[in-house]
Design a protein around this motif. Structure first.
Motif, PDB file in Angstrom:
ATOM      1  N   UNK A  99       0.810  -1.211   0.000  1.00  0.00           N
ATOM      2  CA  UNK A  99       0.000   0.000   0.000  1.00  0.00           C
ATOM      3  C   UNK A  99       0.844   1.261   0.000  1.00  0.00           C
ATOM      4  N   UNK A 100       0.231   2.373  -0.342  1.00  0.00           N
ATOM      5  CA  UNK A 100       0.950   3.642  -0.448  1.00  0.00           C
ATOM      6  C   UNK A 100       1.602   4.039   0.865  1.00  0.00           C
ATOM      7  N   UNK A 101       0.874   3.908   1.977  1.00  0.00           N
ATOM      8  CA  UNK A 101       1.425   4.300   3.272  1.00  0.00           C
ATOM      9  C   UNK A 101       2.677   3.495   3.604  1.00  0.00           C
ATOM     10  N   UNK A 102       2.621   2.202   3.319  1.00  0.00           N
ATOM     11  CA  UNK A 102       3.760   1.344   3.641  1.00  0.00           C
ATOM     12  C   UNK A 102       4.966   1.706   2.783  1.00  0.00           C
ATOM     13  N   UNK A 103       4.725   1.955   1.508  1.00  0.00           N
ATOM     14  CA  UNK A 103       5.832   2.325   0.624  1.00  0.00           C
ATOM     15  C   UNK A 103       6.409   3.692   1.013  1.00  0.00           C
ATOM     16  N   UNK A 104       5.531   4.637   1.367  1.00  0.00           N
ATOM     17  CA  UNK A 104       6.018   5.942   1.834  1.00  0.00           C
ATOM     18  C   UNK A 104       6.847   5.795   3.109  1.00  0.00           C
ATOM     19  N   UNK A 152      12.713   8.836  10.542  1.00  0.00           N
ATOM     20  CA  UNK A 152      12.576   7.397  10.780  1.00  0.00           C
ATOM     21  C   UNK A 152      11.321   7.116  11.604  1.00  0.00           C
ATOM     22  N   UNK A 153      11.116   7.875  12.675  1.00  0.00           N
ATOM     23  CA  UNK A 153       9.948   7.647  13.516  1.00  0.00           C
ATOM     24  C   UNK A 153       8.657   7.917  12.753  1.00  0.00           C
ATOM     25  N   UNK A 154       8.636   8.971  11.957  1.00  0.00           N
ATOM     26  CA  UNK A 154       7.451   9.270  11.166  1.00  0.00           C
ATOM     27  C   UNK A 154       7.172   8.153  10.164  1.00  0.00           C
ATOM     28  N   UNK A 155       8.234   7.633   9.563  1.00  0.00           N
ATOM     29  CA  UNK A 155       8.070   6.521   8.638  1.00  0.00           C
ATOM     30  C   UNK A 155       7.423   5.322   9.306  1.00  0.00           C
ATOM     31  N   UNK A 156       7.849   5.007  10.514  1.00  0.00           N
ATOM     32  CA  UNK A 156       7.247   3.879  11.227  1.00  0.00           C
ATOM     33  C   UNK A 156       5.798   4.164  11.608  1.00  0.00           C
ATOM     34  N   UNK A 157       5.471   5.412  11.884  1.00  0.00           N
ATOM     35  CA  UNK A 157       4.076   5.746  12.187  1.00  0.00           C
ATOM     36  C   UNK A 157       3.187   5.562  10.967  1.00  0.00           C
ATOM     37  N   UNK A 158       3.711   5.827   9.780  1.00  0.00           N
ATOM     38  CA  UNK A 158       2.943   5.576   8.567  1.00  0.00           C
ATOM     39  C   UNK A 158       2.717   4.083   8.359  1.00  0.00           C
ATOM     40  N   UNK A 159       3.672   3.296   8.799  1.00  0.00           N
ATOM     41  CA  UNK A 159       3.620   1.853   8.571  1.00  0.00           C
ATOM     42  C   UNK A 159       2.801   1.132   9.637  1.00  0.00           C
TER      43      UNK A 159
END
Length: 221
Positions: A99-104, A152-159
């Motif tokens: 999904x888009x969120x995971x790829x982002x 990095x933290x924001x990326x994990x929040x998207x995931x």
């Protein structure tokens, strides 16, 4: 609420992932003073909280079960895919990992670790020469390492958002801002006019649209 096929309780996997990501961050950031250890420790706490819920105990799923259960009666809330809450609550179907969120999220995590690595290299050599770090990422912003941690933290929040990490995130961002300001006061005392000239042309966190104003090293004052 459908709870067949519980994919949690994998504490060994949670520990391995936490150690790997914290180890990566340590190898790129290399804390050397109490301020560095404070920022690294806060990041590590975020990572531990994240993977403890991702593979260990789904606290967020339990807390939201009363709302999620009736809304998604045919979804196994204790299956791994349901933990991708952005995917679940927006009614997406299929594999959430594409999904888009995971790829982002992968993009933000990659950018964050890249910033940590490149920033440390510049800072290490600048400190050895007793100079203000002004090249590489430091030509764009004054605190690329803190931006790296936040990315990095924001990326994990998207995931994989959790109630705990969502609550921790703004607190940690504020902590990094305060650490950055304290770091700047120390740098001004140490380098004087050299630091002030660098700070005048280089934004603290958000790069100028036109690019870095200068990328040559400035000798310590």
């Amino acid at each position: 609420m459908n709870n067949a096929g519980n994919d949690y309780g994998l504490w060994g996997l949670a520990a391995i992932n936490a150690v790997v990501f914290i180890g990566f961050a340590y190898s790129f950031f290399k804390p050397t003073n109490p301020r560095d250890w404070r920022s690294f420790g806060a990041f590590s706490a975020f990572i531990v909280a994240l993977f403890a819920e991702m593979y260990g105990f789904p606290l967020t799923i339990y807390a939201l079960a009363g709302w999620l259960g009736p809304k998604f009666p045919n979804v196994n809330l204790f299956g791994h895919d349901a933990g991708h809450l952005w995917w679940l609550v927006t009614g997406q179907h299929g594999n959430p990992h594409f999904g888009l969120m995971h790829l982002l999220s992968f993009g933000f995590i990659f950018v964050g670790f890249t910033l940590l690595a490149k920033s440390w290299h510049v800072l290490y050599h600048a400190q050895r020469r007793h100079e203000v770090a002004t090249t590489g990422p430091y030509a764009w912003v004054r605190h690329p390492q803190y931006i790296g941690f936040v990315s990095i933290m924001f990326g994990f929040l998207l995931q994989w958002p959790t109630l705990l990490t969502l609550a921790m995130f703004p607190v940690l961002v504020l902590m990094y801002v305060r650490l950055a300001m304290a770091e700047e006061r120390d740098s001004e005392r140490l380098f004087g006019d050299s630091w002030r000239a660098y700070a005048a042309r280089t934004p603290r966190f958000i790069p100028n649209a036109g690019g870095p104003g200068h990328d040559q090293p400035v000798a310590g004052g």
